[in-house]
Design an enzyme around this catalytic site. Structure first.
Site, PDB file in Angstrom:
ATOM      1  N   SER A 101       4.686  -1.513  14.602  1.00 54.30           N
ATOM      2  CA  SER A 101       3.940  -1.036  13.476  1.00 54.30           C
ATOM      3  C   SER A 101       3.884   0.554  13.403  1.00 54.30           C
ATOM      4  O   SER A 101       4.425   1.186  14.248  1.00 54.30           O
ATOM      5  CB  SER A 101       2.689  -1.577  13.505  1.00 54.30           C
ATOM      6  OG  SER A 101       1.954  -0.926  14.714  1.00 54.30           O
ATOM      7  N   ASP A 148       7.042  -3.423  10.943  1.00 56.81           N
ATOM      8  CA  ASP A 148       6.033  -4.560  10.085  1.00 56.81           C
ATOM      9  C   ASP A 148       5.407  -3.497   8.912  1.00 56.81           C
ATOM     10  O   ASP A 148       5.993  -2.881   8.535  1.00 56.81           O
ATOM     11  CB  ASP A 148       4.862  -4.805  11.362  1.00 56.81           C
ATOM     12  CG  ASP A 148       4.163  -6.031  10.846  1.00 56.81           C
ATOM     13  OD1 ASP A 148       4.531  -6.842   9.932  1.00 56.81           O
ATOM     14  OD2 ASP A 148       3.392  -6.708  11.557  1.00 56.81           O
ATOM     15  N   HIS A 149       4.356  -4.324   8.303  1.00 56.40           N
ATOM     16  CA  HIS A 149       3.804  -4.092   7.363  1.00 56.40           C
ATOM     17  C   HIS A 149       3.918  -2.333   6.735  1.00 56.40           C
ATOM     18  O   HIS A 149       3.183  -1.500   7.602  1.00 56.40           O
ATOM     19  CB  HIS A 149       2.532  -4.254   7.165  1.00 56.40           C
ATOM     20  CG  HIS A 149       2.048  -5.804   7.197  1.00 56.40           C
ATOM     21  ND1 HIS A 149       1.995  -6.522   5.833  1.00 56.40           N
ATOM     22  CD2 HIS A 149       2.240  -6.735   7.932  1.00 56.40           C
ATOM     23  CE1 HIS A 149       1.756  -7.679   6.535  1.00 56.40           C
ATOM     24  NE2 HIS A 149       1.917  -8.048   7.607  1.00 56.40           N
ATOM     25  N   GLU A 213       6.776  -8.627   0.713  1.00 58.36           N
ATOM     26  CA  GLU A 213       5.657  -9.413   0.580  1.00 58.36           C
ATOM     27  C   GLU A 213       5.305  -9.556  -0.627  1.00 58.36           C
ATOM     28  O   GLU A 213       5.102  -8.837  -1.503  1.00 58.36           O
ATOM     29  CB  GLU A 213       4.492  -8.726   1.469  1.00 58.36           C
ATOM     30  CG  GLU A 213       3.177  -9.602   1.691  1.00 58.36           C
ATOM     31  CD  GLU A 213       2.300  -9.186   2.569  1.00 58.36           C
ATOM     32  OE1 GLU A 213       1.078 -10.033   2.293  1.00 58.36           O
ATOM     33  OE2 GLU A 213       2.537  -8.510   3.318  1.00 58.36           O
ATOM     34  N   GLU A 221      -5.457  -5.479  10.120  1.00 58.30           N
ATOM     35  CA  GLU A 221      -4.725  -5.452  11.171  1.00 58.30           C
ATOM     36  C   GLU A 221      -3.745  -3.988  10.992  1.00 58.30           C
ATOM     37  O   GLU A 221      -3.175  -3.488  10.084  1.00 58.30           O
ATOM     38  CB  GLU A 221      -3.462  -6.380  11.431  1.00 58.30           C
ATOM     39  CG  GLU A 221      -2.513  -6.156  12.466  1.00 58.30           C
ATOM     40  CD  GLU A 221      -1.423  -7.394  12.483  1.00 58.30           C
ATOM     41  OE1 GLU A 221      -1.455  -8.294  13.643  1.00 58.30           O
ATOM     42  OE2 GLU A 221      -0.697  -7.491  11.627  1.00 58.30           O
ATOM     43  N   HIS A 266      -4.930 -11.922   8.831  1.00 62.25           N
ATOM     44  CA  HIS A 266      -4.777 -11.248  10.138  1.00 62.25           C
ATOM     45  C   HIS A 266      -5.888 -11.755  11.006  1.00 62.25           C
ATOM     46  O   HIS A 266      -6.950 -11.470  10.669  1.00 62.25           O
ATOM     47  CB  HIS A 266      -4.493  -9.792  10.066  1.00 62.25           C
ATOM     48  CG  HIS A 266      -3.161  -9.453   9.378  1.00 62.25           C
ATOM     49  ND1 HIS A 266      -2.985  -8.624   8.095  1.00 62.25           N
ATOM     50  CD2 HIS A 266      -1.945  -9.824   9.829  1.00 62.25           C
ATOM     51  CE1 HIS A 266      -1.658  -8.574   8.102  1.00 62.25           C
ATOM     52  NE2 HIS A 266      -1.155  -9.174   9.051  1.00 62.25           N
ATOM     53  N   HIS A 305       3.852 -15.046   8.949  1.00 70.56           N
ATOM     54  CA  HIS A 305       3.277 -13.911   9.501  1.00 70.56           C
ATOM     55  C   HIS A 305       2.009 -14.073   9.957  1.00 70.56           C
ATOM     56  O   HIS A 305       1.154 -14.735   9.384  1.00 70.56           O
ATOM     57  CB  HIS A 305       3.040 -12.786   8.381  1.00 70.56           C
ATOM     58  CG  HIS A 305       4.119 -11.918   8.097  1.00 70.56           C
ATOM     59  ND1 HIS A 305       3.727 -10.554   8.212  1.00 70.56           N
ATOM     60  CD2 HIS A 305       5.448 -11.892   8.208  1.00 70.56           C
ATOM     61  CE1 HIS A 305       4.958  -9.843   7.944  1.00 70.56           C
ATOM     62  NE2 HIS A 305       5.751 -10.867   8.394  1.00 70.56           N
ATOM     63  N   GLY A 307       0.637 -15.612  13.117  1.00 68.69           N
ATOM     64  CA  GLY A 307       0.557 -16.865  13.551  1.00 68.69           C
ATOM     65  C   GLY A 307      -0.709 -17.160  14.721  1.00 68.69           C
ATOM     66  O   GLY A 307      -0.767 -18.121  15.043  1.00 68.69           O
ATOM     67  N   ASN A 327       4.923 -14.531  13.081  1.00 67.93           N
ATOM     68  CA  ASN A 327       4.571 -13.075  13.652  1.00 67.93           C
ATOM     69  C   ASN A 327       3.389 -13.653  14.460  1.00 67.93           C
ATOM     70  O   ASN A 327       2.610 -14.179  14.323  1.00 67.93           O
ATOM     71  CB  ASN A 327       4.274 -12.208  12.620  1.00 67.93           C
ATOM     72  CG  ASN A 327       5.436 -11.418  12.030  1.00 67.93           C
ATOM     73  OD1 ASN A 327       6.502 -11.897  11.996  1.00 67.93           O
ATOM     74  ND2 ASN A 327       5.341 -10.476  11.374  1.00 67.93           N
TER      75      ASN A 327
END
Length: 400
Positions: A101, A148-149, A213, A221, A266, A305, A307, A327
């Site tokens: 991230s 990630d994001h 996404e 998160e 999240h 995403h 999990g 994820n």
């Protein structure tokens, strides 16, 4: 239960061999193997131990879909959590996705470093990626290097990482990173996909896969806070997925995944607080199949995403609809801490001073307070939790 996101993988012409569908660069079902010597009996010959990129990454995800398992994608914050991921993969006998991230990259560089222009996030993420490149093959498993994001305001972070991959590609013929996720889900659909398309044009030149996404992942998160989002935005419509598919398939040599939300949140919450609807993935598969005239019932590759905390039944239902990655962050964070906590509890009386413990007032405690001891306990606990996740994902003994 936790978040769930769908992720579809699309291939392209020369760099990522296309499937035989009416649309260009779409299904990636054709093998992209370029060598006959196999490192893993159950995987295509293109996949070797170490970092997997480009056509080999496509082959890896194809194999996951065809064989019915999903790969753990794990957020990391340093070499301890990176190594725990690869240790777990070596133990369960499958691939792993090491995920950075923006905040994790900054932490690797050092929280005291100025990050006004994302320089710490960029440098730390690159440093972590180089660590993986140096040691991944030692673990004997395929490793995917992912970020990630990344929301719109954070795109300079990705720009810096792309420069590093371009330099790595010029020197080695492969990118530094396997894939990047752009999370522009807060923007209008057309703007989201338009920006993603621009980045995919750049990624395709060096063999990087794009994950994007659709819909919004709830919860909070690592700097992304959607705790108060309208619940209707947690569920993506098949028409949106197809629009993105159609637009991004126009990028020559492009490969991409689509994170389509189906109630994702999240974090870990009490039962009943999260309503996952994996059938949204099934409906999207059917819609895309009809639109492109695919012979496959699962033309898309999806990713689940976030999990952490999800019911195994939801996880395995989603795998049945084509999920090839899940994820995990919250559960592995807790596992690492719990390992450190248990170490402290076990050796508490040896950790109260440099000298003096139950064995004698003059006995040294250095071997107990050496940071490597508690950190190793965290690594072992995190690896154990990932082995359990791999079992839930049916990702055990999938190499040989």
């Amino acid at each position: 239960m936790k978040l769930a996101i769908a992720s579809l993988l699309i291939g392209s012409a020369a760099a990522f061999a296309p499937a035989a569908t009416p649309m260009r660069n779409s299904a990636l079902s054709m093998s992209t193997e370029t060598t006959t010597e196999k490192a893993f009996a159950k995987l295509p010959a293109s996949i070797k131990p170490g970092v997997v990129t480009g056509p080999a990454l496509v082959d890896l995800l194809d194999a996951a879909k065809e064989q019915g398992y999903a790969i753990p994608g794990v957020n990391i914050v340093g070499t301890n959590s990176i190594n725990a991921c690869m240790e777990a993969a070596a133990s369960y006998g499958g691939p792993i996705m090491v995920t950075f991230s923006k905040g994790g990259g900054q932490f690797i560089a050092g929280k005291s470093v100025n990050n006004d222009a994302d320089q710490a996030s960029i440098a730390g993420t690159i440093a972590g990626a180089k660590h993986v490149h140096e040691v991944a093959a030692l673990y004997g498993v395929p490793v995917v290097l992912h970020t990630d994001h990344c929301q719109k305001a954070w795109l300079p972070w990705i720009d810096g990482l792309l420069v590093a991959s371009e330099e790595h590609f010029a020197a080695t013929g492969s990118p530094l990173f396997s894939s990047h996720m752009l999370d522009l889900s807060e923007e209008p659909l057309e703007e989201n996909i338009g920006i993603c398309k621009d980045y995919l044009e750049k990624f395709a030149k060096v063999g990087i896969l794009l994950e994007f996404e659709l819909g919004v992942t709830g919860g909070e998160e690592d700097g992304v806070d959607n705790t108060d989002i309208d619940s209707s935005r947690l569920y993506t419509q098949p028409e949106e997925v197809f629009y993105a598919y159609e637009q991004l398939s126009q990028v020559e040599n492009g490969a991409f995944t689509c994170a389509a939300s189906f109630g994702n949140v999240h974090g870990v919450y009490a039962p009943g607080n999260v309503d996952l609807q994996p059938k949204i993935l099934m409906n999207s598969q059917a819609y895309i199949k009809e639109k492109i005239g695919s012979d496959s019932d699962k033309p898309m590759k999806f990713v689940f995403h976030g999990g952490s905390g999800s019911d195994v039944s939801d996880i395995q239902e989603a795998i049945g609809y084509g999920v090839i990655k899940m994820n995990i962050d919250t559960d592995t964070q807790w596992a690492f801490w719990d390992g450190v906590r248990a170490y402290e509890a076990k050796y508490h009386d040896y950790l109260q001073g440099q000298i003096g413990n139950p064995e004698g007032d003059d006995k040294p405690n250095k071997k107990y307070y050496d940071p490597r001891m508690s950190l190793r306990a965290g690594e072992e606990a995190m690896a154990a939790r990932l082995i359990k996740a791999a079992e839930d994902l049916k990702c055990v003994n999938v190499l040989n």
